[in-house]
Design an enzyme around this catalytic site. Structure first.
Site, PDB file in Angstrom:
ATOM      1  N   ARG A 179      -8.551  -0.968  -0.509  1.00  0.00           N
ATOM      2  CA  ARG A 179      -7.517   0.066  -0.466  1.00  0.00           C
ATOM      3  C   ARG A 179      -6.808   0.163  -1.811  1.00  0.00           C
ATOM      4  O   ARG A 179      -6.521   1.261  -2.296  1.00  0.00           O
ATOM      5  CB  ARG A 179      -6.515  -0.228   0.652  1.00  0.00           C
ATOM      6  N   CYS A 237       3.336  -2.423  -0.088  1.00  0.00           N
ATOM      7  CA  CYS A 237       2.093  -2.432   0.696  1.00  0.00           C
ATOM      8  C   CYS A 237       1.850  -1.006   1.164  1.00  0.00           C
ATOM      9  O   CYS A 237       2.127  -0.059   0.435  1.00  0.00           O
ATOM     10  CB  CYS A 237       2.202  -3.411   1.859  1.00  0.00           C
TER      11      CYS A 237
END
Length: 280
Positions: A179, A237
């Site tokens: 990611r 995050c």
């Protein structure tokens, strides 16, 4: 006072001997009702349930990320309703290595409550240790917890954007490497990372479901950050939840003073003009 981690035997002794508030933070991003179901099936004695979406976050708006910070008064009222008093030991747990419980850990510190620790290994290690679980929901009396908000623990999106120009902070992205690199994005509509950010997947903090030793974490974080001072480190995050895991891991290693960008990637990409980086 426990302020980072607590083991299952240590918590068992506290529950037997002391006035400790235990919070069950189990949650699944794929199933918002999961935590409540497993709490009803079995939980630690005396544990009260905290829901990531309903208690530990506020409603999503077109400008926010997926888990905006909760309303301070609402969260404090919830904690007081569970009996939280000033200086009382709080222990938070989940069943996913602390990925969800660390959010509660950080939020309580944000509200000014230092006596909070994550159960190392969470619910699975409690059960493996042979300690009791129950279906009984505790009856609680209102506590006297008073908020002393630490606003400086969190950076706004504008502060993060400004830092890209003056390089005043070092961002650390807690998401998985795929990611971060922008190779895949299963949750958010844009892949990649904030330019200049380093990557430290939260899973790197764990070994066999437990946090690595303080010494090992210290070595690994120093290898990542070099000479960067802790007060210049900002964790993020996908939505501001698992970023707290990296801050907790650094605190376990004795490296304190880092901050969180709670809006995180899902807020950052709300504005297309904000820069995005990928790694081919």
């Amino acid at each position: 006072m426990y302020t980072t981690l607590i083991t299952a035997p240590e918590l068992h002794a506290l529950i037997e001997q002391d006035d400790t508030l235990v919070l069950d933070c189990r949650f699944s991003l794929a199933d918002a009702g999961y935590g409540q179901r497993v709490y009803r099936e079995a939980h630690l004695p005396g544990a009260c349930f905290m829901h990531l979406d309903d208690d530990l976050s506020s409603p999503i708006t077109p400008q926010t990320g997926r888990h905006p910070l909760p309303d301070v008064d609402k969260l404090a009222d919830k904690l007081r309703s569970y009996g939280l008093n000033n200086n009382q030991q709080v222990v938070v747990y989940d069943d996913c290595g602390g990925a969800m419980a660390a959010r509660s850990w950080w939020l309580l510190r944000w509200l000014g409550h230092d006596a909070v620790a994550v159960l190392n290994g969470g619910y699975p290690h409690w059960v493996q240790a042979g300690f009791e679980v129950t279906q009984t929901v505790p009856k609680t009396e209102c506590g006297d917890f008073a908020v002393c908000l630490r606003d400086d623990m969190n950076l706004s999106v504008d502060e993060v954007l400004k830092s890209l120009d003056d390089q005043s902070i070092t961002l650390v992205d807690a998401r998985g490497a795929e990611r971060y690199r922008g190779e895949q994005e299963p949750i958010d509509p844009v892949a990649g990372h904030i330019p200049g950010a380093l990557n430290r997947p939260l899973t790197d903090n764990l070994e066999n479901g437990l946090f690595k030793s303080a010494g090992q974490l210290q070595v690994e974080w120093q290898q990542l950050l070099g000479t960067t001072e802790a007060q210049n480190v900002v964790h993020y995050c996908g939505s501001g939840v698992t970023a707290c895991h990296n801050q907790l891991a650094m605190a376990v290693a004795g490296i304190t003073g880092t901050r969180i960008y709670a809006g995180s990637w899902s807020e950052w990409i709300r504005e297309p003009a904000r820069p995005v980086a990928t790694i081919s």
